[in-house]
Design a protein around this motif. Sequence first.
Motif, PDB file in Angstrom:
ATOM      1  N   ASP A 124       0.831  -1.202   0.000  1.00  0.00           N
ATOM      2  CA  ASP A 124       0.000   0.000   0.000  1.00  0.00           C
ATOM      3  C   ASP A 124       0.866   1.252   0.000  1.00  0.00           C
ATOM      4  O   ASP A 124       1.839   1.333   0.771  1.00  0.00           O
ATOM      5  CB  ASP A 124      -0.904   0.044   1.231  1.00  0.00           C
ATOM      6  N   ALA A 125       0.499   2.224  -0.813  1.00  0.00           N
ATOM      7  CA  ALA A 125       1.191   3.507  -0.789  1.00  0.00           C
ATOM      8  C   ALA A 125       0.888   4.219   0.522  1.00  0.00           C
ATOM      9  O   ALA A 125      -0.264   4.260   0.966  1.00  0.00           O
ATOM     10  CB  ALA A 125       0.747   4.368  -1.969  1.00  0.00           C
ATOM     11  N   VAL A 126       1.931   4.783   1.138  1.00  0.00           N
ATOM     12  CA  VAL A 126       1.751   5.457   2.427  1.00  0.00           C
ATOM     13  C   VAL A 126       2.287   6.881   2.435  1.00  0.00           C
ATOM     14  O   VAL A 126       1.976   7.657   3.342  1.00  0.00           O
ATOM     15  CB  VAL A 126       2.419   4.662   3.577  1.00  0.00           C
ATOM     16  N   ALA A 127       3.090   7.247   1.430  1.00  0.00           N
ATOM     17  CA  ALA A 127       3.663   8.595   1.419  1.00  0.00           C
ATOM     18  C   ALA A 127       4.040   8.980  -0.003  1.00  0.00           C
ATOM     19  O   ALA A 127       4.365   8.131  -0.844  1.00  0.00           O
ATOM     20  CB  ALA A 127       4.899   8.671   2.317  1.00  0.00           C
ATOM     21  N   ILE A 128       3.989  10.278  -0.279  1.00  0.00           N
ATOM     22  CA  ILE A 128       4.443  10.851  -1.545  1.00  0.00           C
ATOM     23  C   ILE A 128       5.501  11.899  -1.225  1.00  0.00           C
ATOM     24  O   ILE A 128       5.278  12.779  -0.388  1.00  0.00           O
ATOM     25  CB  ILE A 128       3.281  11.486  -2.328  1.00  0.00           C
ATOM     26  N   ASP A 129       6.639  11.765  -1.864  1.00  0.00           N
ATOM     27  CA  ASP A 129       7.775  12.660  -1.607  1.00  0.00           C
ATOM     28  C   ASP A 129       8.095  12.742  -0.115  1.00  0.00           C
ATOM     29  O   ASP A 129       8.400  13.813   0.421  1.00  0.00           O
ATOM     30  CB  ASP A 129       7.499  14.050  -2.178  1.00  0.00           C
ATOM     31  N   GLY A 130       7.979  11.610   0.562  1.00  0.00           N
ATOM     32  CA  GLY A 130       8.321  11.533   1.975  1.00  0.00           C
ATOM     33  C   GLY A 130       7.250  12.015   2.925  1.00  0.00           C
ATOM     34  O   GLY A 130       7.410  11.897   4.148  1.00  0.00           O
TER      35      GLY A 130
END
Length: 397
Positions: free
Chosen positions: A229-235
């Motif tokens: 699962d994606a959990v962050a974008i650009d940190g």
Amino acid sequence: MSKDIKKVVLAYSGGLDTSVILAWIKEHYQCEVVTLTADLGQGEELDGIDEKALATGAVKAYVEDLQEEFARDFIFPMFRSGAIYEGRYLLGTSIARPLITKRLVEIAHAEGAQAVAHGATGKGNDQVRFELATTALDPSLKTIAPWREWDLKSRSDCLRFAKAHGIETPISHGKLYSCDRNLLHCSFEGGELEDPWNAPGDLAYAMCVSLEDAPNESETITIDFEKGDAVAIDGEKMTPGEIMIKLNELGGKHGIGRLDMVENRFVGMKSRGVYETPGGTILYAAHRDLEGITMDRELMSVRDGLIPRYAEMVYNGFWYSPEREAIQAFIDKSQEHVTGTVRLKLYKGHAIPTGRKSPFSLYRADLATFEEDDVYNQADAAGFIKLQGLRLRGFEK
């Protein structure tokens, strides 16, 4: 029509079709109608839609923001599977129907209703999805599908009905497309798209810019994943819903995720649609890329073999089936080590992975290198190849 139906819960958008359906059910079934308007990120102004439902004859109107539940419990599990229908479609409309139906059934229980209702036509897939999901969740509930019952045959008939019943609607004879939009996509059908040779018109854009209008400079982003699962974008840590909103913004800006295809509907006909799935296309590319360094080869092969079947289950309306749930358990197990970061370049309709890393990486530079190493004896490959070729020798003596 059944005299046992005293109350119905209707999936209500506030548009022409469901407004007419609300009044028609009340008139023809002589029953109370409760409405549910589900906000799945369609980007439409929902203020006042409850008042409109009540003014049209509803006894109660639910308006619910289901965006986080949609992303967390439906979009993300499906993307863990890598599901893609007929090798192209990321199932944006299909995956929304199980959640809407779930809330219809829950509200029916809370309100003591005997039936649920939807505005899907007798030609499409949505009628199947709504009704199979209802059957799985509560087979005692009846389903009212007016497009299969009434004598209204067109949008023009619906407009005349609305006018005769004093129903206010912004829809006109000039509406070009049938659209469905949510956090995952926007679809366009009808108009010039009914001829598969015609190119989509300039109005068949909602979430994406055209490639001609996309920036001439690329943009680089990173997406962090935990267990698929994606959990962050650009940190920056985000909720599932926030991730979809941000990726839609980024993908739409660069014209990513537009698809023009003719697909096979479950009911047996072919249908042409244009789909915009900007955030989902980026997410799909990043997730698949991270699996490349974190999933065992044979595990990936087994999972990939299940993708067409899983996608068909979602498309055809079997989200709540035992086989989908069993396959989901396997998929979730396969994602235990799909944790890490993917770097992507966004440019002119493309989401291009340019780097990936993971604490569970199976990639070994000392094995894969073209330089000298002391961990792999290249001569061992000769025996491996000879054994692999035994069956190709046939009955050679």
